[in-house]
Design a protein around this motif. Structure first.
Motif, PDB file in Angstrom:
ATOM      1  N   VAL A 127      11.148   5.925   9.387  1.00  0.00           N
ATOM      2  CA  VAL A 127      11.471   5.466   8.034  1.00  0.00           C
ATOM      3  C   VAL A 127      10.196   5.118   7.288  1.00  0.00           C
ATOM      4  N   ASP A 128      10.297   5.131   5.970  1.00  0.00           N
ATOM      5  CA  ASP A 128       9.205   4.654   5.132  1.00  0.00           C
ATOM      6  C   ASP A 128       9.553   3.223   4.713  1.00  0.00           C
ATOM      7  N   ALA A 129       8.774   2.267   5.206  1.00  0.00           N
ATOM      8  CA  ALA A 129       9.096   0.852   5.018  1.00  0.00           C
ATOM      9  C   ALA A 129       9.038   0.406   3.562  1.00  0.00           C
ATOM     10  N   THR A 130       8.480   1.236   2.691  1.00  0.00           N
ATOM     11  CA  THR A 130       8.455   0.858   1.278  1.00  0.00           C
ATOM     12  C   THR A 130       9.777   1.199   0.590  1.00  0.00           C
ATOM     13  N   SER A 174       2.498  -8.623   8.390  1.00  0.00           N
ATOM     14  CA  SER A 174       1.689  -7.786   7.499  1.00  0.00           C
ATOM     15  C   SER A 174       0.932  -8.629   6.484  1.00  0.00           C
ATOM     16  N   MET A 175      -0.372  -8.430   6.418  1.00  0.00           N
ATOM     17  CA  MET A 175      -1.192  -9.175   5.467  1.00  0.00           C
ATOM     18  C   MET A 175      -0.978  -8.687   4.044  1.00  0.00           C
ATOM     19  N   ALA A 176      -0.221  -7.633   3.884  1.00  0.00           N
ATOM     20  CA  ALA A 176       0.088  -7.142   2.546  1.00  0.00           C
ATOM     21  C   ALA A 176       1.381  -7.765   2.017  1.00  0.00           C
ATOM     22  N   ASN A 184       2.028 -16.896  11.691  1.00  0.00           N
ATOM     23  CA  ASN A 184       0.837 -17.692  11.953  1.00  0.00           C
ATOM     24  C   ASN A 184       0.030 -16.986  13.033  1.00  0.00           C
ATOM     25  N   GLY A 185      -1.250 -16.729  12.764  1.00  0.00           N
ATOM     26  CA  GLY A 185      -2.095 -16.050  13.740  1.00  0.00           C
ATOM     27  C   GLY A 185      -2.373 -16.895  14.967  1.00  0.00           C
ATOM     28  N   TYR A 186      -2.084 -18.174  14.900  1.00  0.00           N
ATOM     29  CA  TYR A 186      -2.330 -19.041  16.055  1.00  0.00           C
ATOM     30  C   TYR A 186      -1.042 -19.581  16.639  1.00  0.00           C
ATOM     31  N   MET A 226      10.517   0.980  14.235  1.00  0.00           N
ATOM     32  CA  MET A 226      10.538   1.758  12.996  1.00  0.00           C
ATOM     33  C   MET A 226       9.117   2.015  12.533  1.00  0.00           C
ATOM     34  N   ASP A 227       8.862   3.230  12.138  1.00  0.00           N
ATOM     35  CA  ASP A 227       7.528   3.576  11.640  1.00  0.00           C
ATOM     36  C   ASP A 227       7.648   4.846  10.816  1.00  0.00           C
ATOM     37  N   VAL A 228       6.641   5.070   9.976  1.00  0.00           N
ATOM     38  CA  VAL A 228       6.623   6.273   9.169  1.00  0.00           C
ATOM     39  C   VAL A 228       6.051   7.427   9.996  1.00  0.00           C
ATOM     40  N   SER A 229       5.387   7.080  11.086  1.00  0.00           N
ATOM     41  CA  SER A 229       4.687   8.087  11.878  1.00  0.00           C
ATOM     42  C   SER A 229       5.463   8.468  13.136  1.00  0.00           C
ATOM     43  N   GLN A 230       5.863   9.749  13.211  1.00  0.00           N
ATOM     44  CA  GLN A 230       6.635  10.213  14.366  1.00  0.00           C
ATOM     45  C   GLN A 230       5.816  10.134  15.662  1.00  0.00           C
ATOM     46  N   GLY A 275       2.534   0.047  15.172  1.00  0.00           N
ATOM     47  CA  GLY A 275       1.128   0.227  15.505  1.00  0.00           C
ATOM     48  C   GLY A 275       0.712  -0.744  16.598  1.00  0.00           C
ATOM     49  N   LYS A 276      -0.503  -1.250  16.466  1.00  0.00           N
ATOM     50  CA  LYS A 276      -1.089  -2.090  17.502  1.00  0.00           C
ATOM     51  C   LYS A 276      -0.259  -3.360  17.730  1.00  0.00           C
ATOM     52  N   SER A 277      -0.068  -4.139  16.672  1.00  0.00           N
ATOM     53  CA  SER A 277       0.691  -5.380  16.864  1.00  0.00           C
ATOM     54  C   SER A 277       2.163  -5.077  17.093  1.00  0.00           C
ATOM     55  N   GLY A 278       2.675  -4.021  16.462  1.00  0.00           N
ATOM     56  CA  GLY A 278       4.072  -3.644  16.665  1.00  0.00           C
ATOM     57  C   GLY A 278       4.363  -3.347  18.129  1.00  0.00           C
TER      58      GLY A 278
HETATM   59  N1  LIG Z   1      -1.051 -13.059  11.161  1.00  0.00           N
HETATM   60  C1  LIG Z   1      -1.306 -12.510  12.336  1.00  0.00           C
HETATM   61  O1  LIG Z   1      -1.599 -13.153  13.297  1.00  0.00           O
HETATM   62  C2  LIG Z   1      -1.178 -11.048  12.544  1.00  0.00           C
HETATM   63  C3  LIG Z   1      -1.012 -10.572  13.832  1.00  0.00           C
HETATM   64  C4  LIG Z   1      -0.864  -9.200  13.997  1.00  0.00           C
HETATM   65  C5  LIG Z   1      -0.903  -8.346  12.924  1.00  0.00           C
HETATM   66  N2  LIG Z   1      -1.104  -8.850  11.667  1.00  0.00           N
HETATM   67  C6  LIG Z   1      -1.114  -7.960  10.500  1.00  0.00           C
HETATM   68  O2  LIG Z   1      -0.082  -7.010  10.650  1.00  0.00           O
HETATM   69  C7  LIG Z   1      -0.460  -5.774  10.055  1.00  0.00           C
HETATM   70  C8  LIG Z   1      -0.383  -4.635  11.076  1.00  0.00           C
HETATM   71  O3  LIG Z   1      -1.436  -4.788  12.036  1.00  0.00           O
HETATM   72  P1  LIG Z   1      -1.690  -3.714  13.186  1.00  0.00           P
HETATM   73  O4  LIG Z   1      -2.985  -4.076  13.808  1.00  0.00           O
HETATM   74  O5  LIG Z   1      -0.493  -3.598  14.039  1.00  0.00           O
HETATM   75  O6  LIG Z   1      -1.881  -2.378  12.309  1.00  0.00           O
HETATM   76  P2  LIG Z   1      -1.687  -0.867  12.761  1.00  0.00           P
HETATM   77  O7  LIG Z   1      -2.040  -0.679  14.210  1.00  0.00           O
HETATM   78  O8  LIG Z   1      -2.410  -0.070  11.743  1.00  0.00           O
HETATM   79  O9  LIG Z   1      -0.106  -0.609  12.644  1.00  0.00           O
HETATM   80  C9  LIG Z   1       0.547  -0.491  11.414  1.00  0.00           C
HETATM   81  C10 LIG Z   1       1.663   0.526  11.563  1.00  0.00           C
HETATM   82  O10 LIG Z   1       2.387   0.559  10.319  1.00  0.00           O
HETATM   83  C11 LIG Z   1       2.671   1.931  10.074  1.00  0.00           C
HETATM   84  N3  LIG Z   1       2.958   2.199   8.676  1.00  0.00           N
HETATM   85  C12 LIG Z   1       2.087   2.457   7.650  1.00  0.00           C
HETATM   86  N4  LIG Z   1       2.760   2.710   6.523  1.00  0.00           N
HETATM   87  C13 LIG Z   1       4.079   2.620   6.819  1.00  0.00           C
HETATM   88  C14 LIG Z   1       5.272   2.795   6.076  1.00  0.00           C
HETATM   89  N5  LIG Z   1       5.257   3.083   4.756  1.00  0.00           N
HETATM   90  N6  LIG Z   1       6.464   2.666   6.716  1.00  0.00           N
HETATM   91  C15 LIG Z   1       6.508   2.368   8.038  1.00  0.00           C
HETATM   92  N7  LIG Z   1       5.413   2.171   8.784  1.00  0.00           N
HETATM   93  C16 LIG Z   1       4.208   2.310   8.195  1.00  0.00           C
HETATM   94  C17 LIG Z   1       1.411   2.651  10.521  1.00  0.00           C
HETATM   95  O11 LIG Z   1       1.684   4.027  10.695  1.00  0.00           O
HETATM   96  P3  LIG Z   1       0.455   5.049  10.488  1.00  0.00           P
HETATM   97  O12 LIG Z   1      -0.406   4.824  11.692  1.00  0.00           O
HETATM   98  O13 LIG Z   1       1.098   6.382  10.459  1.00  0.00           O
HETATM   99  O14 LIG Z   1      -0.221   4.650   9.193  1.00  0.00           O
HETATM  100  C18 LIG Z   1       1.125   1.934  11.831  1.00  0.00           C
HETATM  101  O15 LIG Z   1       1.816   2.507  12.920  1.00  0.00           O
HETATM  102  C19 LIG Z   1      -1.855  -6.019   9.500  1.00  0.00           C
HETATM  103  O16 LIG Z   1      -1.742  -6.422   8.154  1.00  0.00           O
HETATM  104  C20 LIG Z   1      -2.377  -7.155  10.348  1.00  0.00           C
HETATM  105  O17 LIG Z   1      -3.389  -7.897   9.718  1.00  0.00           O
HETATM  106  C21 LIG Z   1      -1.222 -10.183  11.474  1.00  0.00           C
END
Ligand SMILES: NC(=O)c1ccc[n+]([C@@H]2O[C@H](COP(=O)([O-])OP(=O)(O)OC[C@H]3O[C@@H](n4cnc5c(N)ncnc54)[C@H](OP(=O)(O)O)[C@@H]3O)[C@@H](O)[C@H]2O)c1
Ligand SMILES: NC(=O)c1ccc[n+]([C@@H]2O[C@H](COP(=O)([O-])OP(=O)(O)OC[C@H]3O[C@@H](n4cnc5c(N)ncnc54)[C@H](OP(=O)(O)O)[C@@H]3O)[C@@H](O)[C@H]2O)c1
Lengths: 343, 343
Positions: B238-241, B289-291, B314-316, B216-220, B193-196
């Motif tokens: 792939v499904d990352a879970t 991932s914050m999860a 680390n976000g910083y 790698m992502d679940v979304s083609q 996604g965005k950060s990826g």
């Molecule tokens: N600590 C930090 O500084 C920092 C910095 C950057 C990011 N983050 C964290 O990183 C996470 C991602 O941020 P983001 O902004 O990049 O989010 P995002 O743009 O929503 O990207 C997440 C990606 O993960 C994919 N995804 C969802 N379920 C999945 C699965 N089961 N298997 C594989 N891929 C899957 C999503 O696909 P779909 O679009 O199809 O759902 C999406 O492409 C967030 O928790 C964010 O807070 C933290």
């Protein structure tokens, strides 16, 4: 995967699920190519799990034994359905599969302790011989299987089992510390208990008499015990849940410099900020405490604009068991501390 | 501490508590020595918080604005009492305290975005000028204070605000990746996604055309978008879970070698094992991932006997904002992707 390194083929009815998360394992014989078969002597049940079972069935040893036997019969492993936790086991090697990586290093008859959780170890209990309620231990007759990726340690003949087990339980911590401490660093260990003492002893070695070693704990007796045997240069009595107080104490002890490395071995939650704030910019924090919150650490460092490398304490580091036992053998005072406090 | 780097003196009635955890901050003027005073233009409310407020008071913009104004009046900061989350703000520098570290680098009148959460930023709303319900944003008249440790970024004049904010929101990720990727490595990014996408773009640079880059992502569609602009060598759906499935896919894509570095940018939980199992022994995993669950990662690596260095993202990272904006400016295709997908 022709070679089943992770024991996937032992999972019953859930494809692609690892043994730890599986509901049920198949512990049946024979032992497969990538496994080690163990003649089990005793099970050390995780404290939280033992307590739960005691609460459920009462303090009677026979009933505790029966309940554990029931769980193992049902799940093929000892994983408490309420707490989710397991424990570890001691036994003798009975058979070593042709493809197991420990072939050559292990001998049939060796006495070993598994360092992976019972929650992922296929297990059969044939008979419960004794239940030691005071030390959460069962002596049994039965067998267990260890996968190729399942870590273990040979039990030393020169140390009592209980002492060796207490140290092996946390042996990843000093081994990881050994990778990060270099001479001249300022190192602090937060939580001066069992793993904290081992981390301090290992850091002491790597510092080679240069740098500074700080022990922090809420308990004055714990600090006094460490100071008495020279395991730290400075002992700070602090409450690790009070981030700002800890930072101020560390700042004072280091002339405002803070630490190159802070190792978190505290047994309570909410200690992330104390750890982060005590590290200097560009320094490192290693979190071992299982009460660590990922988001609190990540957002906390960002919130205070601290450039700190934060490590999740991996319980496995190659050679961790022998490193830890060697540390105890060559530090009589540490061995003595362990014998009096943690056995 | 003569110099109040962390804004402790702004906390009302709780000694030694950091502003983020404080119930109430004092946002009153004047601006102190170690602070920057900001004339606020708009607040970007955290998505979860905005949604909760909308649920509570209904979709009427005026009522949403009034509720936010009420929270800020009560707490001296925008921290949703239900979700606990905040957001970020945009404004112009009005005053720079004599001891603030950005003195010299910042000018009065500069337009900045705060990169620390609104949950720790003293704030006064004098007037709500508009509520943009579709983008979780409020335009306001008011002031905020930034502490010496509070990170911020100058807003670029060549990029739309929304696009710059979307990138700055996750700018720690590519900056940390830049520290760990070296030419020739095999690097995988889980969650494209965005950060990826930013992590892939940064890794691509550091690899210097050697090594291998796996998305790698679940979304083609997400994978196709990245492949189309050359941000990866291999795209795996792939499904990352599903840890074991991911490991098998990565193993196949790397001829059984697995990865030197795996970066977890997934937006769902239960992805720790996929990350750990995809790293080769001696390799590194960075969790953004914050999860992410700390214990699942720590015990998971131990359970499979994997020697992996695990980092809390680390976000910083110093210079993270300019690194990220530079990445967008020099990669037109990435900029285009951001403009279409994340604004
Ligand atoms: N600590 C930090 O500084 C920092 C910095 C950057 C990011 N983050 C964290 O990183 C996470 C991602 O941020 P983001 O902004 O990049 O989010 P995002 O743009 O929503 O990207 C997440 C990606 O993960 C994919 N995804 C969802 N379920 C999945 C699965 N089961 N298997 C594989 N891929 C899957 C999503 O696909 P779909 O679009 O199809 O759902 C999406 O492409 C967030 O928790 C964010 O807070 C933290
Ligand atoms: N991932 C791994 O491989 C690994 C390895 C080692 C350890 N660990 C984890 O690290 C943690 C510590 O383990 P351990 O065996 O060393 O435990 P321990 O022997 O109980 O030591 C914990 C120490 O923390 C102290 N403490 C408690 N509350 C405190 C507070 N508020 N401020 C400062 N100190 C405080 C305790 O003092 P009192 O005795 O006065 O309560 C005790 O001395 C556990 O969560 C363990 O699972 C993980």
């Amino acid at each position: 995967m022709s070679n089943d390194l992770y024991g996937l083929s032992r999972v019953v009815g859930e494809k692609g699920v690892l043994p730890q998360r599986a509901r049920k394992l198949d512990p049946s014989l024979p032992c497969r190519d990538s496994e080690v078969l163990i003649d089990v002597e005793s099970l050390n049940i995780d404290a939280a799990s033992f307590k739960q079972i005691k609460g459920e069935v009462g303090g009677d040893p026979a009933r505790i034994g029966a309940r554990i036997q029931e769980i193992v019969l049902e799940r093929g492993k000892m994983q408490n359905p309420v707490t989710g936790s397991g424990g570890m086991l001691i036994g003798r090697v009975k058979e070593i599969g042709a493809k197991h990586p420990a072939r050559g290093q292990l001998q049939v008859g060796d006495r070993i302790a598994t360092l992976v959780s019972l929650t992922l170890t296929p297990l059969v209990i044939e008979e419960v011989k004794a239940v030691h309620v005071d030390i959460d231990r069962l002596d049994i007759r039965g067998h267990a299987l260890l996968f190729a990726t399942g870590i273990f340690a040979k039990l030393p003949s020169d140390l009592p089992d209980t002492l060796a087990l207490a140290a092996l339980d946390v042996c990843g911590a000093p081994a990881l510390v050994a990778r990060y401490v270099r001479p001249g660093m300022t190192v602090a260990v937060l939580g001066a208990g069992k793993s904290g003492a081992l981390c301090l002893a290992q850091a002491r070695r790597n510092l080679e008499s240069r740098g500074k070693l700080i022990a922090m704990d809420v308990s004055q007796p714990a600090l006094d015990a460490l100071t008495a045997i020279g395991l730290c240069d400075v002992a700070l009595k602090v409450d690790a849940t009070q981030g700002v107080d800890v930072m101020e104490a560390v700042s004072q002890a280091t002339g405002g410099q803070l630490c190159d490395l802070v190792v978190n071995c505290a047994s309570v939650g909410n200690t992330e900020m104390a750890t982060i704030l005590s590290v200097k910019d560009g320094g490192t924090a290693i979190f071992f405490s299982m009460a660590t919150s990922f988001t609190t650490a990540a957002l906390g460092a960002e919130g205070v604009g601290k450039d700190v490398t934060m490590l999740v304490g991996n319980g496995y580091v190659p050679g961790h068991a022998s490193l830890t036992l060697a540390l105890l053998r060559t530090e009589p005072a540490l061995l003595q501390l362990f014998a009096t406090r943690y056995v």
